[in-house]
Design an enzyme around this catalytic site. Structure first.
Site, short mmCIF file in Angstrom:
data_model
loop_
_atom_site.label_atom_id
_atom_site.label_comp_id
_atom_site.label_asym_id
_atom_site.label_seq_id
_atom_site.Cartn_x
_atom_site.Cartn_y
_atom_site.Cartn_z
N ASP A 1 -9.53 1.81 5.48
CA ASP A 1 -9.65 1.38 6.88
C ASP A 1 -9.47 2.58 7.81
O ASP A 1 -8.85 3.59 7.44
CB ASP A 1 -8.61 0.31 7.20
CG ASP A 1 -8.90 -1.02 6.52
OD1 ASP A 1 -10.07 -1.21 6.11
OD2 ASP A 1 -7.97 -1.84 6.38
N TYR B 1 -0.73 3.37 -2.99
CA TYR B 1 -0.57 3.23 -1.54
C TYR B 1 0.89 3.38 -1.14
O TYR B 1 1.80 2.97 -1.88
CB TYR B 1 -1.03 1.85 -1.07
CG TYR B 1 -2.53 1.65 -1.09
CD1 TYR B 1 -3.31 1.96 0.02
CD2 TYR B 1 -3.16 1.13 -2.22
CE1 TYR B 1 -4.68 1.76 0.02
CE2 TYR B 1 -4.53 0.93 -2.24
CZ TYR B 1 -5.28 1.24 -1.12
OH TYR B 1 -6.64 1.04 -1.13
#
Length: 427
Positions: free
Chosen positions: A254, A318
């Site tokens: 994103d 992540y």
């Protein structure tokens, strides 16, 4: 040998052929010979055989046949005919090329070299358009007489012109991944230079947030974000003199997510580059100047690598800074890290992307989660999972569309404040 002489005689009784065009019909015979040398040798051999028969008193071939052969072959059969009859003979033009092939080849070589003088490359390959009148004429002769030992003029031109270019320009032929294609149009007596794309493989790093992968133009016609990976990659046009750039990345994060660690693999496709003979280091240094986005070029690859980079299986790690207005406890952290160990996650397409992606169910795996409580409302998690997992929805649950989620496991509302890709793991 008799079959070869008979075929040569049959060809020359029907059609006038220059040395080069006759030689192509016997291309499979003789090592280290050009077609011109091969054709001249065959005519000489035929003349010697006819002379031998005449000395024996044979009436074959007849004077009329000898005249026909002399008209269609020229030297040395024309010399033999004059010796036998005392008459000069008028030699006919080659049926296939009208005696223009040698001049045409020199013209095409000159044209190709002129085109190559305007580019800086390392390799090339030759191509010839099919369907020219010369090609069709020689093909009809081969089919008429059942010739199996011939090669097409297209093959000869690619070989002869290619060898000349190698010698003049000191370039190498590369059949698999050439820098350019030289396309010959026999009908137009022309050469076109086709600049093939340059494929640069590397990795990109996003050190800041709100950076899109591609240039994002909003409905108002203005850029939605000030910077993109594509814009940084377009700087390569300055050194390769290309016309456009296309990015092929191994997925995307994103716009508000940083890409850290060893970066995300990508291939930069440069359209119509006029300069390919330069070092990867030069390009990499140019693309590393931006303080927010850095692109490290590792090498030049083939077009087929674009498919590979998009299809390769990978995992990602992540880093997540999460916030819960309901408050968090150490027990919540333990419950999350325990539950999400080799856990299958079922995700419907997130609501936030439904307007541009179709509704579907994805099943991805979370392999492990580590977490630490920072204060009453904040926690930091490190998640290793399959590529393609929507991590924000793994945390917040997307109103039940992702199961299980951090939120569903602890029974509290929890959201992502900041998200980073820490590692891209190629399997």
């Amino acid at each position: 040998m008799k079959e070869l002489i008979k075929l040569a005689k049959d060809l020359l009784l029907r059609y006038p052929l220059c040395d080069k065009c006759l030689g192509r019909f016997f291309a499979q015979y003789g090592i280290g010979l050009s077609n011109e040398e091969r054709g001249r040798a065959i005519k000489t051999l035929l003349a010697m055989e006819i002379h031998r028969e005449l000395l024996k008193g044979s009436t074959s071939p007849s004077i009329d046949e000898l005249k026909k052969l002399a008209e269609n072959a020229g030297y040395p059969l024309s010399t033999l005919y004059k010796s036998v009859t005392g008459e000069e003979i008028s030699v006919r033009k080659c049926y296939v090329c009208s005696n223009e092939l040698m001049v045409l080849i020199l013209h095409l070589i000159s044209k190709a070299v002129d085109l190559l003088n305007n580019v800086n490359i390392r390799s090339f390959v030759m191509a010839v358009k099919s369907g020219s009148s010369i090609e069709l004429r020689e093909k009809s002769i081969a089919e008429e007489l059942g010739v199996e030992s011939w090669e097409s003029i297209r093959r000869e031109l690619k070989r002869e012109i290619g060898k000349a270019i190698q010698r003049i320009k000191d370039l190498r032929v590369d059949f698999k991944n050439p820098d350019v294609v030289l396309l010959i149009d026999l009908e137009e007596k022309d050469v076109k230079l086709m600049l093939l794309p340059l494929y640069l493989k590397g990795r990109y790093f996003k050190l800041g947030r709100f950076v899109s992968q591609m240039i994002w133009i909003g409905r108002d016609g203005k850029k939605k974000y000030k910077l993109s990976i594509e814009e940084v990659c377009r700087n390569v046009l300055k050194v390769v003199n290309g016309v456009d750039v296309k990015i092929h990345a191994a997925g995307r994060e994103d716009v508000d997510v940083r890409m850290l660690g060893d970066g995300r693999p990508l291939i930069i496709e440069v359209k119509e580059p006029r300069i390919k003979n330069l070092s990867v280091t030069t390009i990499s240094d140019l693309l590393a100047n931006n303080p927010i986005v850095k692109v490290n070029i590792e090498g030049i690859v083939r077009p087929s690598d674009v498919t590979k980079i998009k299809e390769e299986v990978h995992q990602k790690v992540y880093g997540i800074l999460a916030y819960s207005s309901d408050g968090l406890t150490t027990e919540d952290i333990v419950k999350i890290t325990t539950t999400f160990k080799n856990a299958d996650i079922r995700q419907l397409t997130p609501r936030r992307v439904l307007r541009r992606r179709k509704e579907m169910l994805r099943v991805k795996k979370v392999y492990e989660v580590d977490g630490v409580l920072l204060d009453k409302y904040l926690a930091y998690f490190i998640v290793r999972c399959d590529g393609g997992l929507y991590v924000k929805e793994l945390v917040n649950g997307d109103e039940g569309r992702t199961q299980p989620s951090f939120s569903s496991v602890i029974g509290k509302k929890i959201d992502v404040l900041f998200l980073d890709v820490l590692e891209y793991l190629e399997l």
